[in-house]
Design an enzyme around this catalytic site. Structure first.
Site, PDB file in Angstrom:
ATOM      1  CB  CYS A 115      -0.980  -0.023   1.159  1.00  0.00           C
ATOM      2  SG  CYS A 115      -0.270   0.398   2.724  1.00  0.00           S
ATOM      3  NE  ARG A 120       0.826  -2.128   5.883  1.00  0.00           N
ATOM      4  CZ  ARG A 120      -0.246  -1.659   6.495  1.00  0.00           C
ATOM      5  NH1 ARG A 120      -1.086  -0.901   5.854  1.00  0.00           N
ATOM      6  NH2 ARG A 120      -0.476  -1.979   7.740  1.00  0.00           N
ATOM      7  CG  ASP A 306      -0.789   3.801  12.977  1.00  0.00           C
ATOM      8  OD1 ASP A 306      -0.162   3.665  11.913  1.00  0.00           O
ATOM      9  OD2 ASP A 306      -1.446   2.884  13.505  1.00  0.00           O
TER      10      ASP A 306
END
Ligand code: EPU
Length: 421
Positions: A115, A120, A306
Site C-alpha cells: 500500500c 507490507r 500512526d
C-alpha cells in the site's frame, strides 16, 4: 468524491469522547470467526474499515448485525476462502487468516499486496502458521494455509522493523485452537494485542503474557461466544491532542486511557504542549511556545508510526529544526509534499524528514494519500490561515469516526463538500 473545506486559524476548545479503536476492533471482529456461537462486541467505531470487515465476515458465511451500538457476529458455518476483490480493499483484512486456520484448519486468502505507506509483507504471519504445522503455498496471488492439525510451538516473530502487530494477532488466534502450548517470542506489545487477548480469553482461550514480548497460548478444543468492549482509539486521541496544540486551543479528551500513549504524550510535552491527566480524561493545551524536537517511530511502547504524520504537521509550526525518523514503514512520508503546499519547509533525507519549523502556514487545496497523512493535512489546515480543501477524504473515513462533526463541536470551521463544489 468528498473533501473537507477548512477555514483555519480557529483554536479548538471543548471536550469530546474518544471512539473505539479501529485497530483493536478489526482483529477482534475477525476473532469472532473462531466460535460458532454469537459474539457481542461493543464500541466498534462506525468506519468504512469496520463496515468492510463486517462484509468480509458475511462473505465467509457469518451473520453480522449492528444494533444499539454493539456488533453481533454469529459464525455458525463459515468457509475458508477470501477473494482478492475483498482483501485488496483493506490490508488489515489479513487478520482473518489466523481464525480461519485455527477453526477450519485451512484458509485460502488473496495476498493483500502493498500500500502507499510501504511494502507490507506477511512473511512473519506465514512463518508463524508454518511453525504451528500448517503447509503454506502461494499460487495465483493467493496464500493457501492448511493443516491436518495445528500443534503448539515456540517461535520468534521479530522482523526487520521489530515485531508485527497483525502477525502476532493472527498467530495468537490460530494457536488458541492448536494442540499444546505456543510461545511467541518478539510478539507485538501494542494495547490492541492486549485487547484481543482479553476477548479471546473471554471466549475460553488460555493466553498469558499479552502486552509483553513473550506471549504463551495453551490450545483448547473449542471457543464459545463472548461479550467485549473495545478499548478507546489511542491514535484518534493523539490526533485530536495534536490538533488542539496546533490550533493553540484546549481540548478535553474523555475516556482516553492516557497509559496507552505515553510516548506520544511525552513527546508532546517536550514540544511545549501541556498535557494533564484527570482520571481517564486528558486535557491538552498548547504552552507559551512550541519547540522543535526529534521523533523516531518504534513499535509499542515507542512513538507510534500512526501518529508520525500528525506530529510532522505540528512540528512544521514549531520554530527550529525537528528530525522525524520513520522506522516502521519505509515510504510513510506522502504527507510531506502536500504539507509543503501549505507552506511547510520539510525535506526527506533517507528515513527522516527534516522539518524547518515555524513558518506560517496558509490554506491551499491538498490531496490525502492515506489515513494518517490525511489527518496531518486536516491538522495543518486547521492551523493555517485561509481555506484548505483536503481532497479524497475517503481515506480519513476509513479510520476516524465523524471527524468533521467532532471537530465542529470543538469550534472548527470544517465542512464536508463534494470535491468539485
Ligand atoms: N512486517 C514484515 N513482515 C510481516 C509483517 C510485517 O516485515 O510479515 C513489517 C512491516 O513491513 C513493517 C513492520 O513489520 O515494517 C510492522 O508492521 P505490522 O505488521 O506491525 O503492521 P500491521 O500489523 O500490518 C498495524 C496497523 C497499522 C499500524 C501498524 C504498526 C491494523 C489494522 N493496522 O498494521 O495501522 O501502522 O500495525 O503499528 O492494526 C493505521 O491505522 O493507519 C495503520 C496503518
Amino acid at each position: 468524491m468528498e473533501s473537507f473545506l477548512i477555514k483555519g486559524g480557529v483554536p479548538l476548545h471543548g471536550e469530546l469522547t474518544v471512539s473505539g479503536s479501529k485497530n483493536a476492533a478489526l482483529p477482534i471482529m475477525a476473532a469472532a470467526l473462531l466460535a460458532d456461537e454469537p459474539c457481542v462486541i461493543r464500541r466498534v467505531p462506525h468506519l468504512s474499515d469496520t463496515r468492510f470487515m463486517a462484509q468480509i465476515l458475511e462473505s465467509l458465511g457469518a451473520e453480522v448485525k449492528f444494533q444499539n451500538g454493539a456488533l453481533t457476529v454469529r459464525a455458525k458455518k463459515i468457509s475458508g476462502y477470501a477473494d482478492y476483490e475483498l482483501v485488496r480493499k483493506m490490508r488489515g483484512s489479513i487478520c482473518i487468516a489466523g481464525p480461519l486456520l485455527g477453526r477450519l484448519k485451512q484458509a485460502r486468502i488473496s495476498l493483500p499486496g502493498g500500500c502507499v505507506i510501504g511494502a507490507r509483507p506477511i512473511n512473519l504471519h506465514l512463518k508463524g502458521f508454518a511453525s504451528l504445522g500448517a503447509k503454506i503455498k502461494i499460487e495465483g496471488g493467493y496464500v493457501d494455509a492448511s493443516a491436518k492439525k495445528l500443534t503448539g510451538a515456540t517461535m520468534f516473530l521479530g522482523g526487520r522493523a521489530g515485531s508485527t502487530v497483525l502477525g502476532t494477532a493472527n498467530v495468537m488466534m490460530a494457536a488458541t485452537l492448536a494442540d499444546g502450548v505456543t510461545v511467541i517470542e518478539s510478539a507485538a506489545c501494542e494495547p490492541e494485542i492486549v485487547d484481543l487477548a482479553k476477548f479471546l480469553t473471554a471466549m475460553g482461550a488460555k493466553i498469558s503474557g499479552a502486552g509483553s514480548p513473550t506471549v504463551t497460548i495453551t490450545g483448547v478444543g473449542k471457543l464459545h461466544g463472548a461479550e467485549h468492549e473495545v478499548i478507546p482509539d489511542r491514535i484518534e486521541t493523539a490526533t485530536f491532542a495534536i490538533a488542539a496544540a496546533a490550533t493553540n486551543g484546549e481540548v478535553t479528551l474523555k475516556g482516553a486511557r492516557p497509559e496507552h500513549l505515553r510516548a506520544a504524550l511525552d513527546k508532546l510535552n517536550e514540544t511545549g504542549v501541556l498535557v494533564r491527566q484527570r482520571g481517564a480524561d486528558l486535557i491538552v493545551r498548547r504552552g507559551k511556545k512550541l519547540r522543535a524536537v526529534d521523533v523516531t517511530t518504534l513499535p509499542y511502547s515507542g512513538f507510534p508510526t500512526d501518529v508520525q504524520a500528525q506530529m510532522t504537521a505540528l512540528l512544521a509550526l514549531a520554530p527550529g529544526i525537528s528530525i522525524i525518523t520513520e522506522r516502521i514503514f519505509e515510504s510513510r512520508f506522502m504527507h510531506v509534499s502536500e504539507l509543503a503546499r501549505l507552506g511547510a519547509d520539510i525535506e526527506i533525507e533517507g528515513p527522516s524528514a527534516i522539518v524547518k519549523g515555524g513558518r506560517p502556514l496558509s490554506g491551499a487545496p491538498v490531496m490525502a494519500s492515506d489515513l494518517r497523512a490525511s489527518a496531518a493535512l486536516v491538522i495543518a489546515g486547521l492551523a493555517a490561515k485561509g481555506t484548505t480543501q483536503v481532497n479524497r477524504i475517503y481515506h480519513l473515513d476509513r479510520g476516524y469516526e465523524k471527524m468533521d462533526l467532532k471537530l465542529r463541536k470543538l469550534g472548527a470551521r470544517i465542512q464536508r463538500v463534494e470535491e468539485n463544489s
